[in-house]
Write an enzyme that holds these catalytic residues in place. Sequence first.
Site, mmCIF file in Angstrom:
data_model
loop_
_atom_site.group_PDB
_atom_site.id
_atom_site.type_symbol
_atom_site.label_atom_id
_atom_site.label_comp_id
_atom_site.label_asym_id
_atom_site.label_seq_id
_atom_site.Cartn_x
_atom_site.Cartn_y
_atom_site.Cartn_z
ATOM 1 N N GLN A 116 0.839 -1.201 0.000
ATOM 2 C CA GLN A 116 0.000 0.000 0.000
ATOM 3 C C GLN A 116 0.872 1.249 0.000
ATOM 4 O OE1 GLN A 116 -3.578 0.314 2.620
ATOM 5 N NE2 GLN A 116 -2.424 1.883 3.680
ATOM 6 N N GLY A 117 0.758 2.090 -1.022
ATOM 7 C CA GLY A 117 1.536 3.314 -1.116
ATOM 8 C C GLY A 117 0.720 4.529 -0.728
ATOM 9 N N SER A 119 1.266 6.571 2.937
ATOM 10 C CA SER A 119 1.994 7.537 3.765
ATOM 11 C C SER A 119 3.253 8.044 3.065
ATOM 12 C CB SER A 119 2.383 6.901 5.101
ATOM 13 O OG SER A 119 1.246 6.576 5.859
ATOM 14 N N GLU A 235 -10.137 -1.252 5.998
ATOM 15 C CA GLU A 235 -8.973 -1.628 6.792
ATOM 16 C C GLU A 235 -9.302 -1.621 8.276
ATOM 17 O OE1 GLU A 235 -4.269 -0.352 7.160
ATOM 18 O OE2 GLU A 235 -5.734 1.158 6.587
ATOM 19 N N SER A 359 -2.311 8.465 13.268
ATOM 20 C CA SER A 359 -1.936 8.692 14.662
ATOM 21 C C SER A 359 -3.153 9.016 15.525
ATOM 22 C CB SER A 359 -0.918 9.832 14.756
ATOM 23 O OG SER A 359 -1.548 11.063 14.443
ATOM 24 N N GLU A 361 -3.573 11.496 17.420
ATOM 25 C CA GLU A 361 -3.921 12.916 17.319
ATOM 26 C C GLU A 361 -4.838 13.165 16.121
ATOM 27 O OE1 GLU A 361 -0.329 12.395 19.711
ATOM 28 O OE2 GLU A 361 -0.921 11.665 17.745
#
Length: 379
Positions: A116-117, A119, A235, A359, A361
């Site tokens: 998976q590309g 991030s 996911e 994340s 956050e």
Amino acid sequence: MDFGFGPDDETFRTEARAWLAAHPGGKPGRDWERLLGADGWIGLGWDTPDRRYGNRTATLTQQVVWAEEYAGAGAPARTGHIGENLLAPTLLAHGTPDQQDRFLPGIARGEELWCQGYSEPGAGSDLAGLRTAAVRDGDTYRITGQKIWTSLARDADWCFVLARSEPGSHRHHGLSFLLVPMDQPGRIEVRPIRQMSGDSDFNEVFFDGAVADARDVVGGEGGGWRVATGLLARERGVSTLVQQIGFAAELARVVRQAVATGAAADPVLRDALVRQWADLRVMRWNALRTLGGTEEPGAPSVAKLLWGRWHQRLGELAVRVRGAEAATGPGPWTPEAYGIDDTQRMFLFSRADTIYGGSDEIQRSIIAERVLGLPKEPR
């Protein structure tokens, strides 16, 4: 949702258990994936009633049965997970019939592995900030940029890449979802990232004019954000319940060790273990409610917040149960790998649980803005 198992599910369980018992000692990798594919155990959750792709059809409860039996048998970690559970449902929802017919059979047979590309450096959890560019060149796209934290990139045959196909576009506008072959020497470079556990599960991937066929854009040019966010929902949806089965097995091992070493006699530690068990049940019920068709804004973010910190606490508890012994490993120690056991590896790896996949956050911001209606953060 009534999630009880019926007679058909138990018949399916017997079949699954017998197959797993007949194939012990497997190792993660292509051979195991092909073995699963040959007997139809890949793609149980695909909506393909005509079985065009060689996969068995199974109800949602039967998919859970398979996951339970697979985990209980200690079967190998899956290297085909990304293709089977992320890309395939995305192609079924957004892909053309041609894309489905070209890519799904290879995944179902366990012959083609995917990564998976998404991030990028500077655009990890903030996916809309990505800068990898895809420039149209006749019947192809030329892709230039960098992806990071890419699991299984060293073994993958293909990568689904989210890239900016409209020059000058901003945020989630002008993105496309491309299927890119990884065998492009000189145009694609994969560099392993060494973790503090000594493993290299993640990679950096550099694209230098890598080629993707124009017919392999899923959802049409500029439709990448809709496709990508749909994939992320999958996911953190179906896969979450399967993940929790593995969590339950890890918690059981920590409890057994606490009992065996006498650490369970400590009331504070015993209370922490009970809380872990109770929190895991809450996560399971939350996942079942989501799978039962209850569409709630922010549900994937809530699930991610729950399991990320839960798994970190489990890693911390596992080390506390071991005591001072947890500070040293059994060896051997080499420049390439640390001699650590499964408990220590879980503790070290779980440090990343509140970062990867979005994340904490970012998840809190999503809940604040999309569920609670709070003002967006200035960008």
